[in-house]
Design a protein around this motif. Structure first.
Motif: not given
Ligand SMILES: NC(=O)c1ccc[n+]([C@@H]2O[C@H](COP(=O)([O-])OP(=O)(O)OC[C@H]3O[C@@H](n4cnc5c(N)ncnc54)[C@H](O)[C@@H]3O)[C@@H](O)[C@H]2O)c1
Length: 236
Positions: A10, A33, A35, A139, A144
């Motif tokens: 990320n 958002i 991580n 996640s 989220m």
């Molecule tokens: N801050 C918070 O409270 C919180 C809570 C939960 C998750 N998160 C974070 O949110 C993020 C997403 O989590 P998730 O469970 O939905 O993950 P996920 O793996 O289900 O989804 C990630 C998405 O990002 C896309 N992606 C990948 N590379 C990319 C790029 N270069 N450009 C644009 N899009 C891209 C993927 O195709 C996928 O659809 C993670 O970093 C996770 O840690 C944050």
């Protein structure tokens, strides 16, 4: 996979997206958002600085989910109406850096030492619990999304001139010696209007110890983000 394992994936994504934001909409509120938020927010700040458009009042790490979880678990434990409960959560957004200030719960509630320990650990580990339960399939997606929607709505209300918008967020801060720190902030038309220092005053001994204990880890995560961004100069 821990939040820190996500760094390698990320860090570059956040750097590139924020770089595009800097080029195309430098005055926007930026909500990070992805991580590990403790590192990705400092990365975003460095990129914006390199582009000459950094406004610390407009860069936010979204820690709303920690508050949502804290409110939910406290409401369940104390048989309170969820809508009435507000627990400030300070520090950062990973493991022990997440510090719910249960002594500042509104409406005021009393907790035994055992309850404080149990609730604190549960709030700190709630994200990891979901990640493990999903076993590699993502996640806490829905919660989220809810947290993100709440923070965006608060931002929109602030932009619209509502003078009573408060949220916890991981922002540039001088409330502690760390350059970034999550606390309650007052949101206004120009972003962070004020940091709210009162939550950090009159802490219990448990909270004070936890605050000191989280600082080295949070500092290391912030420095890791800054070092990553400084290693790579963003294309002008
Ligand atoms: N801050 C918070 O409270 C919180 C809570 C939960 C998750 N998160 C974070 O949110 C993020 C997403 O989590 P998730 O469970 O939905 O993950 P996920 O793996 O289900 O989804 C990630 C998405 O990002 C896309 N992606 C990948 N590379 C990319 C790029 N270069 N450009 C644009 N899009 C891209 C993927 O195709 C996928 O659809 C993670 O970093 C996770 O840690 C944050």
């Amino acid at each position: 996979m821990t939040r820190d394992d996500l760094f390698n994936i990320n860090a570059g994504i956040v750097r590139d997206l924020v770089s595009a934001v800097a080029d195309n909409c430098p005055g926007a509120f930026i909500h990070i958002i992805s991580n590990p938020v403790n590192s990705t927010v400092p990365i975003a700040a460095e990129v914006l600085k390199q582009k000459g458009v950094y406004d610390p009042k407009k860069l936010f790490g979204v820690t709303t989910l920690d508050v949502v979880r804290a409110n939910t678990f406290v409401a369940q434990r104390k048989n309170l109406k969820l809508i009435d409960v507000d627990v400030p959560v300070v520090g950062g957004h990973a493991g022990i850096t997440i510090l719910p200030l249960l002594s500042k719960t509104k409406p005021s509630a009393s907790f035994t030492g055992e309850e404080i320990e149990e609730l604190t650990v549960r709030i700190q580990n709630a994200g990891t619990e979901v990640v493990e339960a999903k076993a590699g399939a993502g996640s806490a997606t829905l919660s989220m999304a809810y947290a993100a929607a709440r923070f965006v709505e608060s931002s929109l209300r602030a932009l619209d001139g509502d003078g009573d918008v408060y949220e916890c967020s991981f922002v540039q801060s001088d409330l502690t010696e760390l350059p970034f720190f999550a606390s309650r902030v007052k949101l206004g038309r120009k972003g962070v209007e004020a940091l709210i220092p009162s939550d950090l005053q009159g802490l219990t001994e448990y909270e004070q110890k936890a605050l000191e204990a989280l600082k080295p880890e949070l500092k290391a995560s912030i420095e890791k983000g800054i070092a990553f961004a400084q290693k790579q100069t963003v294309a002008a």
